[in-house]
Design a protein around this motif. Structure first.
Motif, PDB file in Angstrom:
ATOM      1  N   LYS A  55      16.435  -1.048   2.474  1.00  0.00           N
ATOM      2  CA  LYS A  55      15.583  -0.564   1.391  1.00  0.00           C
ATOM      3  C   LYS A  55      14.134  -0.621   1.857  1.00  0.00           C
ATOM      4  O   LYS A  55      13.765  -1.446   2.697  1.00  0.00           O
ATOM      5  CB  LYS A  55      15.773  -1.402   0.129  1.00  0.00           C
ATOM      6  CG  LYS A  55      17.119  -1.178  -0.507  1.00  0.00           C
ATOM      7  CD  LYS A  55      17.148  -1.690  -1.914  1.00  0.00           C
ATOM      8  CE  LYS A  55      18.461  -1.308  -2.546  1.00  0.00           C
ATOM      9  NZ  LYS A  55      18.472  -1.628  -3.965  1.00  0.00           N
ATOM     10  N   TYR A  56      13.339   0.257   1.280  1.00  0.00           N
ATOM     11  CA  TYR A  56      11.932   0.369   1.647  1.00  0.00           C
ATOM     12  C   TYR A  56      11.068   0.302   0.402  1.00  0.00           C
ATOM     13  O   TYR A  56      11.517   0.603  -0.697  1.00  0.00           O
ATOM     14  CB  TYR A  56      11.683   1.691   2.385  1.00  0.00           C
ATOM     15  CG  TYR A  56      12.324   1.700   3.758  1.00  0.00           C
ATOM     16  CD1 TYR A  56      11.590   1.388   4.880  1.00  0.00           C
ATOM     17  CD2 TYR A  56      13.673   1.989   3.908  1.00  0.00           C
ATOM     18  CE1 TYR A  56      12.174   1.370   6.135  1.00  0.00           C
ATOM     19  CE2 TYR A  56      14.270   1.985   5.155  1.00  0.00           C
ATOM     20  CZ  TYR A  56      13.517   1.672   6.264  1.00  0.00           C
ATOM     21  OH  TYR A  56      14.101   1.645   7.502  1.00  0.00           O
ATOM     22  N   LYS A  57       9.813  -0.116   0.588  1.00  0.00           N
ATOM     23  CA  LYS A  57       8.847  -0.179  -0.505  1.00  0.00           C
ATOM     24  C   LYS A  57       7.468   0.126   0.047  1.00  0.00           C
ATOM     25  O   LYS A  57       7.259   0.166   1.266  1.00  0.00           O
ATOM     26  CB  LYS A  57       8.860  -1.557  -1.173  1.00  0.00           C
ATOM     27  CG  LYS A  57       8.340  -2.681  -0.282  1.00  0.00           C
ATOM     28  CD  LYS A  57       8.344  -4.000  -1.020  1.00  0.00           C
ATOM     29  CE  LYS A  57       7.712  -5.086  -0.159  1.00  0.00           C
ATOM     30  NZ  LYS A  57       7.602  -6.348  -0.884  1.00  0.00           N
ATOM     31  N   LEU A  58       6.522   0.330  -0.843  1.00  0.00           N
ATOM     32  CA  LEU A  58       5.141   0.569  -0.443  1.00  0.00           C
ATOM     33  C   LEU A  58       4.502  -0.739   0.019  1.00  0.00           C
ATOM     34  O   LEU A  58       4.721  -1.787  -0.590  1.00  0.00           O
ATOM     35  CB  LEU A  58       4.346   1.128  -1.616  1.00  0.00           C
ATOM     36  CG  LEU A  58       4.780   2.504  -2.107  1.00  0.00           C
ATOM     37  CD1 LEU A  58       4.185   2.775  -3.472  1.00  0.00           C
ATOM     38  CD2 LEU A  58       4.365   3.571  -1.115  1.00  0.00           C
ATOM     39  N   LYS A  59       3.727  -0.679   1.075  1.00  0.00           N
ATOM     40  CA  LYS A  59       3.010  -1.874   1.520  1.00  0.00           C
ATOM     41  C   LYS A  59       1.997  -2.301   0.462  1.00  0.00           C
ATOM     42  O   LYS A  59       1.860  -3.476   0.158  1.00  0.00           O
ATOM     43  CB  LYS A  59       2.305  -1.600   2.849  1.00  0.00           C
ATOM     44  CG  LYS A  59       1.616  -2.816   3.409  1.00  0.00           C
ATOM     45  CD  LYS A  59       1.050  -2.547   4.776  1.00  0.00           C
ATOM     46  CE  LYS A  59       0.431  -3.801   5.342  1.00  0.00           C
ATOM     47  NZ  LYS A  59      -0.101  -3.566   6.698  1.00  0.00           N
ATOM     48  N   ASP A  60       1.295  -1.331  -0.125  1.00  0.00           N
ATOM     49  CA  ASP A  60       0.310  -1.593  -1.183  1.00  0.00           C
ATOM     50  C   ASP A  60       0.871  -1.058  -2.502  1.00  0.00           C
ATOM     51  O   ASP A  60       0.903   0.156  -2.702  1.00  0.00           O
ATOM     52  CB  ASP A  60      -1.009  -0.908  -0.837  1.00  0.00           C
ATOM     53  CG  ASP A  60      -2.078  -1.101  -1.896  1.00  0.00           C
ATOM     54  OD1 ASP A  60      -1.799  -1.744  -2.945  1.00  0.00           O
ATOM     55  OD2 ASP A  60      -3.196  -0.618  -1.683  1.00  0.00           O
TER      56      ASP A  60
END
Length: 58
Positions: free
Chosen positions: A8-13
């Motif tokens: 899974k991936y997400k925004l760094k900010d």
């Protein structure tokens, strides 16, 4: 045999957002949202991951 766990991936900010629509599908991330990548991620999405704007969830 157990299915492989998909990354899974997400925004760094989390104050930012990312969205794109292609002829095949759409993909978006906002805030703290976590998602699996689409089956065929776009070059733009892969560039955002490579640049560190979108990160893999540990």
């Amino acid at each position: 045999m157990a299915a492989a766990k998909k990354k899974k991936y997400k925004l760094k900010d989390p104050a930012t957002q990312f969205a794109e629509v292609t002829s095949e599908e759409s993909f978006s991330l906002a805030g703290e949202q976590e998602k699996e990548l689409p089956k065929n991620p776009s070059q733009e999405l892969l560039k955002r991951i490579e640049a560190g704007f979108i990160i893999e969830v540990e």
